[in-house]
Design a protein around this motif. Sequence first.
Motif, PDB file in Angstrom:
ATOM      1  N   VAL A  49       0.856  -1.186   0.000  1.00 33.04           N
ATOM      2  CA  VAL A  49       0.000   0.000   0.000  1.00 33.04           C
ATOM      3  C   VAL A  49       0.895   1.238   0.000  1.00 33.04           C
ATOM      4  CG1 VAL A  49      -1.754   1.293   1.275  1.00 33.04           C
ATOM      5  CG2 VAL A  49      -1.815  -1.211   1.252  1.00 33.04           C
ATOM      6  N   HIS A 306      -6.616  -4.856  -1.374  1.00 38.10           N
ATOM      7  CA  HIS A 306      -7.573  -4.376  -2.377  1.00 38.10           C
ATOM      8  C   HIS A 306      -8.868  -5.201  -2.402  1.00 38.10           C
ATOM      9  CE1 HIS A 306      -4.511  -1.634  -3.691  1.00 38.10           C
ATOM     10  NE2 HIS A 306      -3.672  -2.622  -3.956  1.00 38.10           N
ATOM     11  N   LYS A 311     -11.157  -3.706   2.610  1.00 35.95           N
ATOM     12  CA  LYS A 311     -11.528  -2.292   2.620  1.00 35.95           C
ATOM     13  C   LYS A 311     -12.632  -2.025   3.643  1.00 35.95           C
ATOM     14  CE  LYS A 311     -10.249  -1.473  -2.210  1.00 35.95           C
ATOM     15  NZ  LYS A 311     -10.750  -1.132  -3.563  1.00 35.95           N
TER      16      LYS A 311
END
Length: 324
Positions: A49, A306, A311
């Motif tokens: 990230v 992802h 998330k």
Amino acid sequence: MSYTLDPEIVDVMAALAEQAAAGPRPGRGDWRTLRAVGEAGQAYMAGLVPASSGVQSSTYYARGHDEAAIRLRWYTKSSREPSGSADAAPTPAVVYAHGGGMVMGTLDLYDEVISWYVDRTGVPFLSVDYRRAPDEGTGTTLAEDVFAALTWLIGHADELGVNPVRIAVMGDSGGGGPTAGAAILARDRSVPLARQILVYPMLDDRNQTPDPARSSYLTWTYDNNYTAWRAVLGDAFGADTVSPVAAPARLTDFTSLAPAYIDVGDLDIFRDEAIAYAQQLAAAGVPIELHVHPGVPHGWERFAPHAGSAKRAMADRAHTVSTL
């Protein structure tokens, strides 16, 4: 009905399994290899990230229960009004204990994680370089180090622009145990604590019976768990005398603990102990929020950031921090 992986992480899990097969495999009880392999994995995940921009950090030191120096890293959003400014209202804050099975992990390896939370929420974080088992600290020392960071932050709340009654403790995995232990110490020593945020926490040294139905999905194994708890507890491992400050699942009195947020994956060996801990908190009248994420193993949001489930989990944690 059999367990199945979240379809969004199938390919990632296959790639990780291939990488693991090609590298050294820690033997049961070999904490040194477990640390080396684990920290290499943490470094890999930290690079998945992009680093959050607009977050700055500085270093401080607290004194542990034995007067040892505990390194602290204070993260703030660069746009935040400086402390002492007429426009700066005291804010909430979070004391964070990094993951790593209580035997590995460093402040540097968690820069990406902490910076993300601070950037997303605007809430400052204090990351704790607690002493890792077995060569740096054992037993209750890890939780005492986190508690020392909490009391240090309360003591420096004015200069850092923090509201001392809106501080939470937070930790993931091996950092979750010392975090829950610090919450117990805060209650027992009458230190204010707004919340305890436990992310797939490592709470119970007695969790040593493998579940064959989930064995093929584990990223933190029962052998890893044995090695880690043995490193933390030494000869006391498995004994009735283990302190709940060291292994919080040993606690019998949950009354008056700080409200808790707990999340864990359904394919994580910590699932059952996390749920049991939440149930005992609830039975004692402690407000809880519990999330059990289906189809994901330990640490999935780090190596599959992802995925939609990752998330959602990160957004839920950020929301909890934002509402301190």
